[in-house]
Design a protein around this motif. Structure first.
Motif, PDB file in Angstrom:
ATOM      1  N   SER A  20       0.844  -1.195   0.000  1.00 34.68           N
ATOM      2  CA  SER A  20       0.000   0.000   0.000  1.00 34.68           C
ATOM      3  C   SER A  20       0.876   1.241   0.000  1.00 34.68           C
ATOM      4  CB  SER A  20      -0.900  -0.002   1.244  1.00 34.68           C
ATOM      5  OG  SER A  20      -1.590   1.228   1.353  1.00 34.68           O
ATOM      6  N   ASN A  22       0.791   5.542  -0.389  1.00 35.58           N
ATOM      7  CA  ASN A  22      -0.196   6.585  -0.126  1.00 35.58           C
ATOM      8  C   ASN A  22       0.349   7.992  -0.335  1.00 35.58           C
ATOM      9  OD1 ASN A  22      -2.029   4.544   1.179  1.00 35.58           O
ATOM     10  ND2 ASN A  22      -0.283   4.460   2.574  1.00 35.58           N
ATOM     11  N   SER A  73      -4.323   6.318  -2.854  1.00 36.72           N
ATOM     12  CA  SER A  73      -3.555   5.112  -2.552  1.00 36.72           C
ATOM     13  C   SER A  73      -3.315   4.314  -3.817  1.00 36.72           C
ATOM     14  CB  SER A  73      -4.320   4.225  -1.557  1.00 36.72           C
ATOM     15  OG  SER A  73      -4.550   4.899  -0.352  1.00 36.72           O
ATOM     16  N   PHE A  75      -2.453   0.221  -4.507  1.00 38.90           N
ATOM     17  CA  PHE A  75      -2.267  -1.101  -3.941  1.00 38.90           C
ATOM     18  C   PHE A  75      -1.658  -2.010  -5.000  1.00 38.90           C
ATOM     19  CE2 PHE A  75      -4.415  -0.364  -0.008  1.00 38.90           C
ATOM     20  CZ  PHE A  75      -5.374   0.594  -0.295  1.00 38.90           C
ATOM     21  N   ARG A  77      -1.039  -6.020  -5.543  1.00 41.96           N
ATOM     22  CA  ARG A  77      -1.279  -7.370  -5.040  1.00 41.96           C
ATOM     23  C   ARG A  77      -0.227  -8.318  -5.592  1.00 41.96           C
ATOM     24  NH1 ARG A  77      -6.046  -5.674  -6.834  1.00 41.96           N
ATOM     25  NH2 ARG A  77      -5.885  -6.924  -8.744  1.00 41.96           N
TER      26      ARG A  77
END
Lengths: 112, 112
Positions: A20, A22, A73, A75, A77
């Motif tokens: 994550s 930000n 943000s 992300f 994976r």
């Protein structure tokens, strides 16, 4: 106070982890939000581009924008060693849209 | 693929020298930009141009000038190089003011 704040890291995580990244910002006029990825000794390249609030997904990458909190943000994976790079958030308003304001960049390392 | 080419990857110049950084793009983009990138500060806009012979100051234009005589070429000039201009310089171009910006590889300039 900077218009865009981004934790410079460095951030180091194991392969396969969810990452994550930000940024916070202070200018409520920002409407266009971008994430750039910059490999060592290369120029930045666009990863994600979103307009206004909401989510956008592209493969293992998801960008989120929360304009009420002035918070965006990114992300990642199933992170891979090839994701190791510096990630820069960037944003612009409609007025004076040519001025793209960047965060400081977060240096990310994915460890095999 | 859009290609933004910067003439040099690495440059070492002496204090007081006049320095030229050249940038060429091959996609007929209207807008071209010069940024500098410093640790902890992210990318900061020096100058941009939205048309041939047109230029606008960015956030940190002091000590720099630019030239755009042809649409595909945008030059950054350091009139009298100083050590605080040691930095990574990035050129970018975009089709219009809200389109994504494509970056060159960067020129790492050291002023001694």
């Amino acid at each position: 106070q900077k218009e865009v704040e981004q934790d410079p890291g460095p951030l180091s995580v194991p392969e396969g982890a969810i990452v994550s990244l930000n940024c916070t910002y202070s200018n409520s006029a920002f409407q266009y939000f971008m994430w750039y990825r910059q490999y060592s000794r290369k120029g930045p390249e666009l990863l994600m581009y979103t307009y206004s609030s909401g989510n956008k997904e592209d493969g293992r990458f998801t960008a989120q924008v929360d304009k009420s909190s002035k918070y965006i943000s990114l992300f990642i994976r199933d992170s891979q060693p090839s994701d190791s790079a510096t990630y820069l958030c960037a944003m612009r308003g409609v007025q004076g849209a040519q001025k793209l304001v960047f965060g400081q960049g977060t240096r990310l390392t994915i460890n095999p | 693929d859009v290609k933004v080419t910067q003439s040099s990857r690495y440059l070492v110049k002496r204090t007081g020298e006049k320095v030229f950084l050249e940038c060429v793009q091959d996609m007929d983009h209207e807008n071209m930009f010069w940024y500098r990138q410093d640790p902890g500060l992210g990318l900061r806009l020096i100058y941009f141009s939205y048309d041939v012979k047109m230029k606008e100051k960015g956030d940190i234009p002091e000590g720099y000038s630019v030239s755009r005589e042809k649409k595909e070429r945008f030059s950054l000039i350091l009139e009298s190089a100083s050590t605080n201009q040691t930095s990574m310089y990035l050129c970018a171009s975009s089709r219009d003011v809200i389109a994504e910006a494509f970056f060159g590889q960067g020129t790492r300039l050291t002023v001694v």
